[in-house]
Design a protein around this motif. Structure first.
Motif, mmCIF file in Angstrom:
data_model
loop_
_atom_site.group_PDB
_atom_site.id
_atom_site.type_symbol
_atom_site.label_atom_id
_atom_site.label_comp_id
_atom_site.label_asym_id
_atom_site.label_seq_id
_atom_site.Cartn_x
_atom_site.Cartn_y
_atom_site.Cartn_z
ATOM 1 N N ASP A 350 -46.406 -37.861 44.938
ATOM 2 C CA ASP A 350 -47.036 -38.971 45.660
ATOM 3 C C ASP A 350 -46.848 -38.870 47.166
ATOM 4 O O ASP A 350 -45.850 -38.349 47.664
ATOM 5 C CB ASP A 350 -46.452 -40.303 45.194
ATOM 6 C CG ASP A 350 -47.115 -40.824 43.920
ATOM 7 O OD1 ASP A 350 -48.121 -40.228 43.484
ATOM 8 O OD2 ASP A 350 -46.617 -41.825 43.368
ATOM 9 N N ILE A 380 -47.238 -35.827 40.132
ATOM 10 C CA ILE A 380 -46.034 -36.609 39.878
ATOM 11 C C ILE A 380 -46.023 -37.862 40.747
ATOM 12 O O ILE A 380 -46.272 -37.782 41.956
ATOM 13 C CB ILE A 380 -44.751 -35.798 40.173
ATOM 14 C CG1 ILE A 380 -44.773 -34.468 39.402
ATOM 15 C CG2 ILE A 380 -43.504 -36.585 39.820
ATOM 16 C CD1 ILE A 380 -43.665 -33.515 39.818
ATOM 17 N N LYS A 382 -46.288 -42.566 40.695
ATOM 18 C CA LYS A 382 -47.103 -43.672 40.182
ATOM 19 C C LYS A 382 -48.508 -43.699 40.778
ATOM 20 O O LYS A 382 -49.460 -44.132 40.115
ATOM 21 C CB LYS A 382 -46.400 -45.004 40.440
ATOM 22 C CG LYS A 382 -46.233 -45.383 41.900
ATOM 23 C CD LYS A 382 -45.567 -46.749 42.047
ATOM 24 C CE LYS A 382 -45.450 -47.157 43.509
ATOM 25 N NZ LYS A 382 -44.829 -48.491 43.668
ATOM 26 N N TYR A 385 -50.383 -40.943 39.030
ATOM 27 C CA TYR A 385 -50.430 -41.237 37.595
ATOM 28 C C TYR A 385 -51.586 -42.165 37.249
ATOM 29 O O TYR A 385 -52.096 -42.138 36.125
ATOM 30 C CB TYR A 385 -49.103 -41.849 37.151
ATOM 31 C CG TYR A 385 -48.900 -41.879 35.655
ATOM 32 C CD1 TYR A 385 -48.558 -40.724 34.965
ATOM 33 C CD2 TYR A 385 -49.074 -43.055 34.927
ATOM 34 C CE1 TYR A 385 -48.374 -40.730 33.590
ATOM 35 C CE2 TYR A 385 -48.888 -43.083 33.552
ATOM 36 C CZ TYR A 385 -48.534 -41.922 32.892
ATOM 37 O OH TYR A 385 -48.359 -41.938 31.523
ATOM 38 N N LYS A 388 -54.598 -40.390 35.578
ATOM 39 C CA LYS A 388 -54.302 -39.452 34.494
ATOM 40 C C LYS A 388 -55.436 -39.322 33.476
ATOM 41 O O LYS A 388 -55.560 -38.288 32.821
ATOM 42 C CB LYS A 388 -53.015 -39.865 33.779
ATOM 43 C CG LYS A 388 -53.058 -41.178 33.046
ATOM 44 C CD LYS A 388 -51.703 -41.515 32.428
ATOM 45 C CE LYS A 388 -51.707 -42.861 31.730
ATOM 46 N NZ LYS A 388 -52.576 -42.903 30.556
ATOM 47 N N PHE A 395 -49.923 -35.155 34.227
ATOM 48 C CA PHE A 395 -49.483 -36.284 35.052
ATOM 49 C C PHE A 395 -48.143 -36.812 34.543
ATOM 50 O O PHE A 395 -47.979 -37.045 33.335
ATOM 51 C CB PHE A 395 -50.516 -37.416 35.023
ATOM 52 C CG PHE A 395 -51.793 -37.099 35.744
ATOM 53 C CD1 PHE A 395 -52.026 -37.579 37.025
ATOM 54 C CD2 PHE A 395 -52.777 -36.321 35.129
ATOM 55 C CE1 PHE A 395 -53.203 -37.283 37.697
ATOM 56 C CE2 PHE A 395 -53.956 -36.019 35.792
ATOM 57 C CZ PHE A 395 -54.178 -36.508 37.081
ATOM 58 N N PHE A 396 -47.202 -36.998 35.485
ATOM 59 C CA PHE A 396 -45.893 -37.561 35.149
ATOM 60 C C PHE A 396 -45.573 -38.662 36.152
ATOM 61 O O PHE A 396 -45.884 -38.544 37.330
ATOM 62 C CB PHE A 396 -44.805 -36.480 35.202
ATOM 63 C CG PHE A 396 -45.043 -35.345 34.241
ATOM 64 C CD1 PHE A 396 -44.686 -35.457 32.907
ATOM 65 C CD2 PHE A 396 -45.634 -34.164 34.686
ATOM 66 C CE1 PHE A 396 -44.906 -34.407 32.028
ATOM 67 C CE2 PHE A 396 -45.858 -33.112 33.825
ATOM 68 C CZ PHE A 396 -45.498 -33.226 32.480
ATOM 69 N N GLU A 397 -44.942 -39.707 35.678
ATOM 70 C CA GLU A 397 -44.624 -40.827 36.569
ATOM 71 C C GLU A 397 -43.432 -40.538 37.468
ATOM 72 O O GLU A 397 -43.330 -41.070 38.570
ATOM 73 C CB GLU A 397 -44.372 -42.094 35.755
ATOM 74 C CG GLU A 397 -45.634 -42.677 35.129
ATOM 75 C CD GLU A 397 -45.401 -44.051 34.543
ATOM 76 O OE1 GLU A 397 -45.665 -45.052 35.251
ATOM 77 O OE2 GLU A 397 -44.951 -44.126 33.384
#
Length: 433
Positions: A350, A380, A382, A385, A388, A395-397
């Motif tokens: 982000d 990576i 929020k 994400y 996604k 996608f990972f938070e």
């Protein structure tokens, strides 16, 4: 209360400044700064116990003895002390700011100038309202040229830092989509960065400008600058350069009207071409010959996770995770697409401080990455994400979730771009790459 002149006399005898009781050195002056969640006045006695010669405080109740120097406001006292010290320095001071490339440019300029001169440059990125005074107060009497980095995330900040730095020369590396929240959009970024031009105009300073950048040209015209030194890719500049190669390291050809030269560097990323050219221009202005300039550039090794190429046991990683904004993220994606490698992966974190622009700017980066020919893209955070279900990629938070994936499915024999804002702490993923 103690005056700035009296405080300066103490500083001359005790020229080491500290703002952190964890880093007290014998005989230093400790400035008890305040923040949202701390009040260093409360640690004044502890600083003296650890060896501080004096402590500067702004709460009378903590003035226990003659080592406690009372001022109206500790931060203002620190800044005023730096201004006073700066006035005693009869040397060129290069003020440097910009949306991207500040620290890399500062390091390159310093690397070049240090081939001939005794130089001082901002340590790390101590470039804010506290870091700049600390930098100025670190300049010793034998320094011949100083390079001071100035950062900002809102308008009037560069104006303030210029009153402390008092630059005789200046450069804005570029203006881009950074700190949009604090500046109030891109036009606010331009206005905020142009405060350096305004200072230089008012103080008859010299300005180094990339003539290829229309925003900088527009800003310099608006400021009415006259002492201009141009660099760029076209004829008519003091320094004309061309990018000879950037796969993976940058090689530049350049000329100063009289002599043509070429230099190989240890920097990756074609976006660093203009940073290299600015260092060449500044070195040339200060009467350095091509051999000296090229030597400084060739010997510079990036070690700050900015455009740093690192070989791990399994992959080659472009470590560019010190910070990120839409402009630098887009440039990094463009760069990896042209580098030679059988397999390429981008791991993107982000971008912070974008305010109302955050959603659209993250969307644009997702779309750019998705259209590229990368073998895999990992997003990576929020903000990323949120897309996604709309674009290809993983996608990972959180970085922890991404680390778990990389541990389970190791990446091998890839060229990996690792980039995100500092707060994402993407360095935690290096051990899995």
């Amino acid at each position: 209360m103690i005056t700035t002149e009296e405080l300066y006399n103490h500083y001359l005898k005790n020229p080491i400044i500290s703002t952190d009781t964890r880093n007290i050195s014998e005989g230093c002056i400790f400035f008890a700064l305040k923040g949202d969640n701390f009040n260093a006045n409360e640690f004044a006695a502890q600083a003296i116990e650890k060896g501080a010669a004096f402590v500067v405080i702004d709460e009378k109740k903590h003035a226990k003895n003659q080592k406690c120097l009372l001022v109206a406001d500790v931060l203002s006292a620190l800044q005023d002390l730096a201004r006073h010290h700066r006035k005693q320095l009869n040397i060129p001071v290069i003020g440097l700011t910009g949306s991207n490339g500040k620290t890399t440019s500062k390091e390159l300029v310093n690397a070049v100038l240090a081939e001939r001169y005794k130089t001082f440059a901002t340590f790390g990125n101590l470039n804010n309202h506290i870091g700049v005074p600390l930098s100025i107060l670190s300049i010793k009497s034998d320094v011949e040229i100083a390079v001071i980095e100035m950062g900002a995330n809102h308008q009037k900040e560069i104006e303030l830092l210029c009153t402390i730095t008092q630059p005789t020369h200046g450069i804005i590396t570029n203006v881009g989509m950074a700190h949009l929240d604090g500046f109030g959009g891109f036009e606010g970024v331009k206005k905020g960065k142009a405060e350096l031009y305004t200072y230089l105009k008012g103080n008859n300073g010299y300005t180094f400008i990339n003539r290829d950048n229309p925003y900088l040209m527009e800003m310099s015209d608006a400021a009415g600058l006259s002492k201009l030194i141009f660099y760029g890719t076209e004829n008519g500049n003091t320094i004309k350069g061309s990018l000879k190669s950037s796969d993976p390291f940058i090689e530049v050809e350049w000329t100063n009207h009289e002599i043509s030269s070429s230099v190989k560097t240890n920097l990756t990323g074609s976006y660093n071409f203009e940073n290299i050219l600015s260092a060449i221009c500044i070195g040339d202005f200060f009467d350095m010959n091509p051999k000296e300039i090229n030597s400084g550039l060739t010997n510079y090794e990036p070690k700050n996770n900015r455009s740093q190429l690192t070989k791990t046991e399994s992959n080659t990683v472009i470590c560019d995770f010190y910070n990120a904004n839409p402009s630098s993220m887009s440039a990094a994606l463009n760069n990896i697409t042209v580098l030679t490698s059988d397999k390429k992966i981008a791991i993107l974190g982000d971008m912070f401080e974008l305010g109302p622009e955050s959603e659209i700017q993250h969307q644009l980066i997702v779309e750019q990455a998705s259209k590229s020919e990368l073998n895999e893209i990992i997003f990576i955070g929020k903000y990323f994400y949120a897309f996604k279900d709309k674009c290809k990629g993983l996608f990972f938070e959180t970085p922890n979730e991404a680390a778990a994936y990389l541990k389970e499915k190791p990446i091998k024999n890839n060229l990996v771009l690792l980039k995100g804002s500092r707060g994402m702490k993407l360095e935690s993923l290096l051990e899995y790459l």
